[in-house]
Design a protein around this motif. Structure first.
Motif, PDB file in Angstrom:
ATOM      1  N   LEU A   1      59.404  83.384  64.299  1.00 11.63           N
ATOM      2  CA  LEU A   1      60.280  82.430  63.591  1.00 11.63           C
ATOM      3  C   LEU A   1      60.170  82.240  62.020  1.00 11.63           C
ATOM      4  CD1 LEU A   1      62.705  80.647  64.121  1.00 11.63           C
ATOM      5  CD2 LEU A   1      60.996  78.570  64.480  1.00 11.63           C
ATOM      6  N   ILE A   2      58.765  82.114  61.725  1.00 13.69           N
ATOM      7  CA  ILE A   2      58.433  81.793  60.171  1.00 13.69           C
ATOM      8  C   ILE A   2      58.819  83.067  59.504  1.00 13.69           C
ATOM      9  CG2 ILE A   2      56.490  81.913  58.604  1.00 13.69           C
ATOM     10  CD1 ILE A   2      54.951  80.293  60.520  1.00 13.69           C
ATOM     11  N   VAL A   3      58.757  84.447  59.864  1.00 15.97           N
ATOM     12  CA  VAL A   3      59.398  85.419  59.201  1.00 15.97           C
ATOM     13  C   VAL A   3      60.747  85.509  59.258  1.00 15.97           C
ATOM     14  CG1 VAL A   3      59.418  87.757  59.262  1.00 15.97           C
ATOM     15  CG2 VAL A   3      57.386  86.697  59.924  1.00 15.97           C
ATOM     16  N   GLN A   4      61.626  85.055  60.436  1.00 13.15           N
ATOM     17  CA  GLN A   4      62.866  85.174  60.339  1.00 13.15           C
ATOM     18  C   GLN A   4      63.570  84.026  59.381  1.00 13.15           C
ATOM     19  OE1 GLN A   4      63.999  84.350  64.539  1.00 13.15           O
ATOM     20  NE2 GLN A   4      62.916  86.391  65.136  1.00 13.15           N
ATOM     21  N   VAL A   5      63.045  82.874  59.382  1.00  6.58           N
ATOM     22  CA  VAL A   5      63.559  81.723  58.667  1.00  6.58           C
ATOM     23  C   VAL A   5      63.196  82.078  57.094  1.00  6.58           C
ATOM     24  CG1 VAL A   5      63.243  79.288  57.923  1.00  6.58           C
ATOM     25  CG2 VAL A   5      63.183  79.781  60.326  1.00  6.58           C
TER      26      VAL A   5
ATOM     27  N   GLY B   1      52.401  81.116  54.848  1.00  7.05           N
ATOM     28  CA  GLY B   1      52.901  80.339  55.891  1.00  7.05           C
ATOM     29  C   GLY B   1      52.385  80.677  57.354  1.00  7.05           C
ATOM     30  N   THR B   2      52.467  81.870  57.806  1.00  2.00           N
ATOM     31  CA  THR B   2      51.923  82.704  58.826  1.00  2.00           C
ATOM     32  C   THR B   2      50.256  82.332  59.115  1.00  2.00           C
ATOM     33  OG1 THR B   2      53.444  84.302  58.660  1.00  2.00           O
ATOM     34  CG2 THR B   2      51.728  84.616  60.244  1.00  2.00           C
ATOM     35  N   ILE B   3      49.592  82.484  57.852  1.00  2.00           N
ATOM     36  CA  ILE B   3      48.181  82.262  57.813  1.00  2.00           C
ATOM     37  C   ILE B   3      47.886  80.740  58.277  1.00  2.00           C
ATOM     38  CG2 ILE B   3      46.104  82.137  56.603  1.00  2.00           C
ATOM     39  CD1 ILE B   3      47.221  85.032  55.448  1.00  2.00           C
ATOM     40  N   PHE B   4      48.724  79.955  57.434  1.00  2.00           N
ATOM     41  CA  PHE B   4      48.379  78.369  57.683  1.00  2.00           C
ATOM     42  C   PHE B   4      48.687  78.190  59.088  1.00  2.00           C
ATOM     43  CE2 PHE B   4      49.480  77.007  53.149  1.00  2.00           C
ATOM     44  CZ  PHE B   4      48.178  77.175  52.811  1.00  2.00           C
ATOM     45  N   PHE B   5      49.726  78.761  59.701  1.00  2.00           N
ATOM     46  CA  PHE B   5      50.250  78.454  61.112  1.00  2.00           C
ATOM     47  C   PHE B   5      49.092  78.688  61.987  1.00  2.00           C
ATOM     48  CE2 PHE B   5      52.269  79.663  65.046  1.00  2.00           C
ATOM     49  CZ  PHE B   5      53.008  78.400  65.411  1.00  2.00           C
ATOM     50  N   LYS B   6      48.394  79.866  61.870  1.00  2.00           N
ATOM     51  CA  LYS B   6      47.484  80.651  62.746  1.00  2.00           C
ATOM     52  C   LYS B   6      46.306  79.794  62.512  1.00  2.00           C
ATOM     53  CE  LYS B   6      48.608  85.399  61.895  1.00  2.00           C
ATOM     54  NZ  LYS B   6      48.663  85.891  63.523  1.00  2.00           N
ATOM     55  N   ARG B   7      45.967  79.297  61.331  1.00  2.00           N
ATOM     56  CA  ARG B   7      44.679  78.398  61.275  1.00  2.00           C
ATOM     57  C   ARG B   7      44.910  76.873  61.735  1.00  2.00           C
ATOM     58  NH1 ARG B   7      43.697  78.516  54.909  1.00  2.00           N
ATOM     59  NH2 ARG B   7      42.462  76.899  55.430  1.00  2.00           N
ATOM     60  N   PHE B   8      46.122  76.478  61.864  1.00  2.00           N
ATOM     61  CA  PHE B   8      46.262  75.421  62.336  1.00  2.00           C
ATOM     62  C   PHE B   8      46.004  75.504  63.809  1.00  2.00           C
ATOM     63  CE2 PHE B   8      49.055  72.137  64.632  1.00  2.00           C
ATOM     64  CZ  PHE B   8      48.746  71.032  63.788  1.00  2.00           C
ATOM     65  N   TYR B   9      46.517  76.368  64.411  1.00  2.00           N
ATOM     66  CA  TYR B   9      46.241  76.402  65.997  1.00  2.00           C
ATOM     67  C   TYR B   9      44.858  76.814  66.298  1.00  2.00           C
ATOM     68  CZ  TYR B   9      50.994  74.553  66.906  1.00  2.00           C
ATOM     69  OH  TYR B   9      51.925  73.688  67.107  1.00  2.00           O
ATOM     70  N   LEU B  10      43.914  76.952  65.437  1.00  2.00           N
ATOM     71  CA  LEU B  10      42.675  77.433  65.738  1.00  2.00           C
ATOM     72  C   LEU B  10      41.934  75.900  66.064  1.00  2.00           C
ATOM     73  CD1 LEU B  10      41.380  79.871  62.838  1.00  2.00           C
ATOM     74  CD2 LEU B  10      41.747  80.177  65.468  1.00  2.00           C
TER      75      LEU B  10
ATOM     76  N   PHE C   1      50.858  69.807  69.536  1.00  2.00           N
ATOM     77  CA  PHE C   1      51.607  69.725  68.512  1.00  2.00           C
ATOM     78  C   PHE C   1      52.659  70.842  68.587  1.00  2.00           C
ATOM     79  CE2 PHE C   1      47.973  67.936  66.679  1.00  2.00           C
ATOM     80  CZ  PHE C   1      48.388  66.873  65.759  1.00  2.00           C
ATOM     81  N   ASP C   2      54.111  70.669  68.678  1.00  2.00           N
ATOM     82  CA  ASP C   2      55.135  71.250  68.827  1.00  2.00           C
ATOM     83  C   ASP C   2      55.132  72.418  67.847  1.00  2.00           C
ATOM     84  OD1 ASP C   2      57.591  72.575  69.086  1.00  2.00           O
ATOM     85  OD2 ASP C   2      58.666  70.918  68.422  1.00  2.00           O
ATOM     86  N   PRO C   3      54.946  73.667  68.200  1.00  2.00           N
ATOM     87  CA  PRO C   3      54.857  74.763  67.556  1.00  2.00           C
ATOM     88  C   PRO C   3      56.018  75.077  66.627  1.00  2.00           C
ATOM     89  CG  PRO C   3      54.904  75.483  69.773  1.00  2.00           C
ATOM     90  CD  PRO C   3      54.485  74.378  69.647  1.00  2.00           C
ATOM     91  N   GLY C   4      57.356  74.930  67.285  1.00  2.00           N
ATOM     92  CA  GLY C   4      58.547  74.888  66.580  1.00  2.00           C
ATOM     93  C   GLY C   4      58.546  74.211  65.184  1.00  2.00           C
ATOM     94  N   ARG C   5      58.123  72.867  65.469  1.00  2.00           N
ATOM     95  CA  ARG C   5      58.353  72.016  64.229  1.00  2.00           C
ATOM     96  C   ARG C   5      56.931  72.455  63.230  1.00  2.00           C
ATOM     97  NH1 ARG C   5      55.513  67.211  63.358  1.00  2.00           N
ATOM     98  NH2 ARG C   5      54.687  66.956  65.516  1.00  2.00           N
TER      99      ARG C   5
ATOM    100  N   SER D   1      55.683  75.194  62.707  1.00  2.00           N
ATOM    101  CA  SER D   1      55.956  76.750  61.931  1.00  2.00           C
ATOM    102  C   SER D   1      56.701  76.453  60.668  1.00  2.00           C
ATOM    103  CB  SER D   1      56.723  77.512  62.907  1.00  2.00           C
ATOM    104  OG  SER D   1      57.956  77.055  63.191  1.00  2.00           O
ATOM    105  N   LEU D   2      57.669  75.387  60.709  1.00  2.00           N
ATOM    106  CA  LEU D   2      58.481  75.061  59.596  1.00  2.00           C
ATOM    107  C   LEU D   2      57.708  74.361  58.703  1.00  2.00           C
ATOM    108  CD1 LEU D   2      61.805  73.897  61.223  1.00  2.00           C
ATOM    109  CD2 LEU D   2      61.240  76.029  60.462  1.00  2.00           C
ATOM    110  N   THR D   3      56.683  73.291  59.195  1.00  2.00           N
ATOM    111  CA  THR D   3      55.674  72.836  58.059  1.00  2.00           C
ATOM    112  C   THR D   3      54.931  73.716  57.465  1.00  2.00           C
ATOM    113  OG1 THR D   3      55.852  70.962  59.629  1.00  2.00           O
ATOM    114  CG2 THR D   3      53.881  71.012  57.965  1.00  2.00           C
ATOM    115  N   ALA D   4      54.235  74.668  58.150  1.00  2.00           N
ATOM    116  CA  ALA D   4      53.392  75.776  57.347  1.00  2.00           C
ATOM    117  C   ALA D   4      54.248  76.510  56.477  1.00  2.00           C
ATOM    118  CB  ALA D   4      53.080  76.783  58.441  1.00  2.00           C
ATOM    119  N   LEU D   5      55.600  76.891  56.727  1.00  2.00           N
ATOM    120  CA  LEU D   5      56.363  77.588  55.609  1.00  2.00           C
ATOM    121  C   LEU D   5      56.549  76.462  54.600  1.00  2.00           C
ATOM    122  CD1 LEU D   5      57.530  80.186  55.201  1.00  2.00           C
ATOM    123  CD2 LEU D   5      59.734  79.586  56.463  1.00  2.00           C
ATOM    124  N   TYR D   6      56.801  75.232  54.947  1.00  2.00           N
ATOM    125  CA  TYR D   6      57.030  74.229  53.907  1.00  2.00           C
ATOM    126  C   TYR D   6      55.944  74.179  52.863  1.00  2.00           C
ATOM    127  CZ  TYR D   6      57.786  69.707  51.661  1.00  2.00           C
ATOM    128  OH  TYR D   6      58.291  68.618  50.799  1.00  2.00           O
TER     129      TYR D   6
END
Length: 222
Positions: free
Chosen positions: A19-23, A37-46, A53-57, A59-64
């Motif tokens: 979704l990060i890539v698509q958005v 953004g993708t790396i931030f998202f991966k690190r968050f869920y470590l 935490f809702d990954p849909g939300r 993922s957008l926060t990571a991109l932001y």
């Protein structure tokens, strides 16, 4: 509800990394922003579970947050509109994201490392047109016309960027430095394109880097 199995969390994470890539593509964001953004998202869920935490939300926060770090500001409203969420949903996870990242926001996007390698490969090809004189690329490949060389370089570049995108969809960005991801992507591209000059170039670059490291590590006499 019941906790997710590790494999189920991994599948969920891959979906939202997509979704990060698509958005990012929909908003025309630079490749570096999408990768960070993708790396931030991966690190968050470590540090956290998708059950907490809702990954849909997130993922957008990571991109932001990646947009901020990459000096490419993205309005939270624009991100939310892409998936039917309000801007406040994007912003709400920012503190949790920063805390999970321990405020370590310096991330080197692998696409930049790959871009540097491709630039070096192209420059070397343009300067002598004969990567194969040392052995691997001799013969027909060394005698290509400039237009054929350009077409081959374009093909290698396309394969390399595709290989890097596939690596970004794995755990590799958490385990390896951006430069190693770039080398792996370009080496894969050389095999896919059937261009032996890529291996010659990469071997030379690795030897050069190793020699530079040896010099830097040598004791200073005096």
């Amino acid at each position: 509800g019941p906790a997710l199995e590790a494999a189920e969390e991994a599948v969920l994470a891959r979906h939202y990394e997509g979704l990060i890539v698509q958005v990012g593509a929909r908003l025309g964001l630079p490749e570096a922003v999408r990768e960070v953004g993708t790396i931030f998202f991966k690190r968050f869920y470590l540090a956290h579970s998708a059950m907490d935490f809702d990954p849909g939300r997130m993922s957008l926060t990571a991109l932001y947050l990646a947009g901020k770090v990459e000096n490419h500001y993205i309005p939270a409203e624009d991100l939310g509109q892409c998936v039917g969420r309000e801007a406040k949903a994007v912003l709400a996870g920012e503190i949790a994201m920063l805390e999970a990242l321990r405020f370590h926001l310096a991330v080197h996007a692998p696409c930049r490392a790959l871009g540097g390698l491709l630039h070096g490969f192209e420059a070397r090809e343009s300067s002598n047109g004969k990567f194969g004189e040392q052995g691997a690329g001799s013969g027909a490949a060394a005698e290509e016309k400039p237009s054929e060389n350009r077409a081959r370089f374009t093909e290698v570049s396309k394969y390399a960027r595709g290989a890097l995108q596939r690596l970004m969809a794995t755990d590799a960005p958490l385990r390896f430095a951006p430069a190693r991801l770039a080398v792996a992507a370009l080496r894969s591209a050389g095999r896919s394109a059937g261009d032996p000059r890529v291996k010659v170039f990469l071997d030379a670059e690795i030897d050069r880097a190793a020699a530079a490291a040896d010099v830097a590590a040598a004791p200073v006499e005096g």
